[in-house]
Design a protein around this motif. Sequence first.
Motif, PDB file in Angstrom:
ATOM      1  N   GLU A 233       0.843  -1.193   0.000  1.00 39.35           N
ATOM      2  CA  GLU A 233       0.000   0.000   0.000  1.00 39.35           C
ATOM      3  C   GLU A 233       0.882   1.249   0.000  1.00 39.35           C
ATOM      4  N   LYS A 234       2.164   1.063   0.325  1.00 44.24           N
ATOM      5  CA  LYS A 234       3.196   2.092   0.176  1.00 44.24           C
ATOM      6  C   LYS A 234       4.276   1.519  -0.731  1.00 44.24           C
ATOM      7  N   SER A 235       4.682   2.260  -1.729  1.00 46.00           N
ATOM      8  CA  SER A 235       5.690   1.767  -2.657  1.00 46.00           C
ATOM      9  C   SER A 235       7.075   1.808  -2.030  1.00 46.00           C
ATOM     10  N   SER A 236       8.013   1.030  -2.604  1.00 41.29           N
ATOM     11  CA  SER A 236       9.385   0.988  -2.089  1.00 41.29           C
ATOM     12  C   SER A 236      10.303   0.306  -3.074  1.00 41.29           C
ATOM     13  N   THR A 237      11.522   0.822  -3.198  1.00 41.28           N
ATOM     14  CA  THR A 237      12.546   0.178  -4.011  1.00 41.28           C
ATOM     15  C   THR A 237      13.158  -0.999  -3.270  1.00 41.28           C
ATOM     16  N   ARG A 238      13.715  -0.724  -2.084  1.00 43.23           N
ATOM     17  CA  ARG A 238      14.472  -1.743  -1.357  1.00 43.23           C
ATOM     18  C   ARG A 238      13.597  -2.878  -0.837  1.00 43.23           C
ATOM     19  N   THR A 239      12.408  -2.552  -0.357  1.00 42.45           N
ATOM     20  CA  THR A 239      11.540  -3.602   0.167  1.00 42.45           C
ATOM     21  C   THR A 239      11.069  -4.539  -0.935  1.00 42.45           C
ATOM     22  N   ARG A 240      10.688  -3.989  -2.073  1.00 41.32           N
ATOM     23  CA  ARG A 240      10.224  -4.815  -3.200  1.00 41.32           C
ATOM     24  C   ARG A 240      11.346  -5.728  -3.697  1.00 41.32           C
ATOM     25  N   VAL A 241      12.507  -5.151  -3.976  1.00 40.02           N
ATOM     26  CA  VAL A 241      13.598  -5.928  -4.559  1.00 40.02           C
ATOM     27  C   VAL A 241      14.133  -6.964  -3.575  1.00 40.02           C
ATOM     28  N   SER A 242      14.314  -6.568  -2.313  1.00 38.58           N
ATOM     29  CA  SER A 242      14.916  -7.481  -1.337  1.00 38.58           C
ATOM     30  C   SER A 242      14.011  -8.667  -1.015  1.00 38.58           C
ATOM     31  N   PHE A 243      12.722  -8.435  -0.869  1.00 38.96           N
ATOM     32  CA  PHE A 243      11.821  -9.554  -0.581  1.00 38.96           C
ATOM     33  C   PHE A 243      11.632 -10.455  -1.798  1.00 38.96           C
ATOM     34  N   GLU A 244      11.482  -9.852  -2.975  1.00 35.09           N
ATOM     35  CA  GLU A 244      11.248 -10.671  -4.170  1.00 35.09           C
ATOM     36  C   GLU A 244      12.491 -11.471  -4.544  1.00 35.09           C
ATOM     37  N   ALA A 245      13.646 -10.813  -4.534  1.00 36.36           N
ATOM     38  CA  ALA A 245      14.893 -11.533  -4.824  1.00 36.36           C
ATOM     39  C   ALA A 245      15.163 -12.569  -3.737  1.00 36.36           C
ATOM     40  N   GLY A 246      14.880 -12.210  -2.496  1.00 37.10           N
ATOM     41  CA  GLY A 246      15.146 -13.103  -1.379  1.00 37.10           C
ATOM     42  C   GLY A 246      14.355 -14.391  -1.450  1.00 37.10           C
ATOM     43  N   ILE A 247      13.046 -14.294  -1.661  1.00 38.84           N
ATOM     44  CA  ILE A 247      12.230 -15.508  -1.706  1.00 38.84           C
ATOM     45  C   ILE A 247      12.604 -16.363  -2.916  1.00 38.84           C
ATOM     46  N   ASN A 248      12.973 -15.727  -4.023  1.00 39.60           N
ATOM     47  CA  ASN A 248      13.407 -16.487  -5.200  1.00 39.60           C
ATOM     48  C   ASN A 248      14.702 -17.244  -4.924  1.00 39.60           C
ATOM     49  N   GLN A 249      15.653 -16.596  -4.257  1.00 40.11           N
ATOM     50  CA  GLN A 249      16.923 -17.243  -3.937  1.00 40.11           C
ATOM     51  C   GLN A 249      16.737 -18.390  -2.944  1.00 40.11           C
ATOM     52  N   LEU A 250      15.662 -18.346  -2.172  1.00 41.64           N
ATOM     53  CA  LEU A 250      15.385 -19.403  -1.206  1.00 41.64           C
ATOM     54  C   LEU A 250      14.571 -20.545  -1.809  1.00 41.64           C
ATOM     55  N   GLY A 251      14.270 -20.432  -3.103  1.00 45.86           N
ATOM     56  CA  GLY A 251      13.547 -21.504  -3.785  1.00 45.86           C
ATOM     57  C   GLY A 251      12.055 -21.303  -3.859  1.00 45.86           C
ATOM     58  N   GLY A 252      11.586 -20.155  -3.397  1.00 43.64           N
ATOM     59  CA  GLY A 252      10.159 -19.883  -3.425  1.00 43.64           C
ATOM     60  C   GLY A 252       9.786 -18.907  -4.519  1.00 43.64           C
ATOM     61  N   ASN A 253       8.627 -18.285  -4.363  1.00 47.21           N
ATOM     62  CA  ASN A 253       8.116 -17.377  -5.381  1.00 47.21           C
ATOM     63  C   ASN A 253       7.430 -16.194  -4.724  1.00 47.21           C
ATOM     64  N   GLY A 254       7.672 -14.990  -5.254  1.00 41.43           N
ATOM     65  CA  GLY A 254       7.061 -13.788  -4.709  1.00 41.43           C
ATOM     66  C   GLY A 254       5.960 -13.253  -5.596  1.00 41.43           C
ATOM     67  N   LEU A 255       4.837 -12.872  -4.988  1.00 42.43           N
ATOM     68  CA  LEU A 255       3.703 -12.311  -5.723  1.00 42.43           C
ATOM     69  C   LEU A 255       3.531 -10.857  -5.314  1.00 42.43           C
ATOM     70  N   PHE A 256       3.801  -9.936  -6.241  1.00 39.56           N
ATOM     71  CA  PHE A 256       3.673  -8.509  -5.956  1.00 39.56           C
ATOM     72  C   PHE A 256       2.216  -8.088  -6.079  1.00 39.56           C
ATOM     73  N   LEU A 257       1.665  -7.509  -5.019  1.00 36.45           N
ATOM     74  CA  LEU A 257       0.265  -7.097  -4.998  1.00 36.45           C
ATOM     75  C   LEU A 257       0.168  -5.657  -4.509  1.00 36.45           C
ATOM     76  N   SER A 258      -0.121  -4.729  -5.406  1.00 36.32           N
ATOM     77  CA  SER A 258      -0.333  -3.342  -4.998  1.00 36.32           C
ATOM     78  C   SER A 258      -1.800  -3.163  -4.651  1.00 36.32           C
ATOM     79  N   SER A 259      -2.141  -2.043  -4.033  1.00 40.86           N
ATOM     80  CA  SER A 259      -3.540  -1.784  -3.677  1.00 40.86           C
ATOM     81  C   SER A 259      -4.417  -1.681  -4.919  1.00 40.86           C
ATOM     82  N   ARG A 260      -3.793  -1.444  -6.079  1.00 44.77           N
ATOM     83  CA  ARG A 260      -4.553  -1.383  -7.336  1.00 44.77           C
ATOM     84  C   ARG A 260      -4.864  -2.776  -7.876  1.00 44.77           C
ATOM     85  N   ASP A 261      -4.136  -3.777  -7.371  1.00 48.22           N
ATOM     86  CA  ASP A 261      -4.271  -5.130  -7.908  1.00 48.22           C
ATOM     87  C   ASP A 261      -5.244  -6.012  -7.148  1.00 48.22           C
ATOM     88  N   ILE A 262      -5.575  -5.642  -5.909  1.00 46.17           N
ATOM     89  CA  ILE A 262      -6.391  -6.509  -5.073  1.00 46.17           C
ATOM     90  C   ILE A 262      -7.611  -5.755  -4.542  1.00 46.17           C
TER      91      ILE A 262
END
Length: 309
Positions: free
Chosen positions: A48-77
């Motif tokens: 609901e608040k945008s961010s460079t570091r939070t978006r990249v770090s969580f998405e890259a992080g979960i991918n590196q751990l073998g999982g998958n990240g789903l980005f959901l903005s307030s416009r998407d849900i």
Amino acid sequence: MRHFLWFIDYKKEEIEEIIKLAFQIKKETKAKIFKPYLKNTQLAMIFEKSSTRTRVSFEAGINQLGGNGLFLSSRDIQLGRGEPIKDTARVISRMVDLVMIRTFGQERLSEFAKYSRVPVINGLTDLCHPVQLLADLMTVIEFKKFDFRSPEKTLVSYVGDGNNMAHSWAILAGILGFNLNIATPKGYEVDNFIKNKALEFAKVSGALINFYNDPKLAVKNADVVTTDTWVSMGQEQQKEKRIKDFKGYEVNNKLMTMAKKDAIFLHCLPAYRGYEVSEEVFEKYEEAIFAEAENRLHAQKGLMVWLKK
């Protein structure tokens, strides 16, 4: 099941466990070893608040751990179209394994967590920013040799707005036992609930936490000096007033001379040179600042693995 909403819910030993796990995974990452700690884990990332570091770090992080990240903005849900938070939580938590939320009020995060079937992580609220402080703590350990066994040897000085970063530093210091000075202009002090809670924790841990309205008093003999933007997201209309009110709170070379000679400077970013920090100070300490930014990735990987262990 545990949520990570703020440090108040965590013991010193649990924070240390998360940090140790983060360093272990960071070491593996640097060696290009990517263990699937969270194979097939689905992380919903609600912004609901945008961010460079939070978006990249969580998405890259979960991918590196073998999982998958789903980005959901307030416009998407439907959350952004009036669906009750509790209904969104009930739906999403039946489909994913972890949820990270970056939002405004802490109450929105708390309500989501109340109705969630899976761990919920605070990616930032107006009240606190605990994932950033995990990264900051990693950086202090790396650059200042902070020791969980003798935390009182480290003095951190926070200069600026009594906002979510100041709140997070206060609670973390109270729990872990390191010493902390916070300097804010009059009218911008730390929230009273947070202040009292931090001092309550400090009685047990032995931390010395001081609150000032004079940056010079706060920075004296500090091992770590840190600050944050004076105008956070949603405060743009207050910009001119805040710039006037924060006069004298810029972390510049003159102020840094009052800290220890080997002190480091940290900033959670984005940084606005000429306001909360001078160009000279920012560039002088850029190695620590960008190590701090990188540590968002490693700290959050450690946190996610810890929550799912």
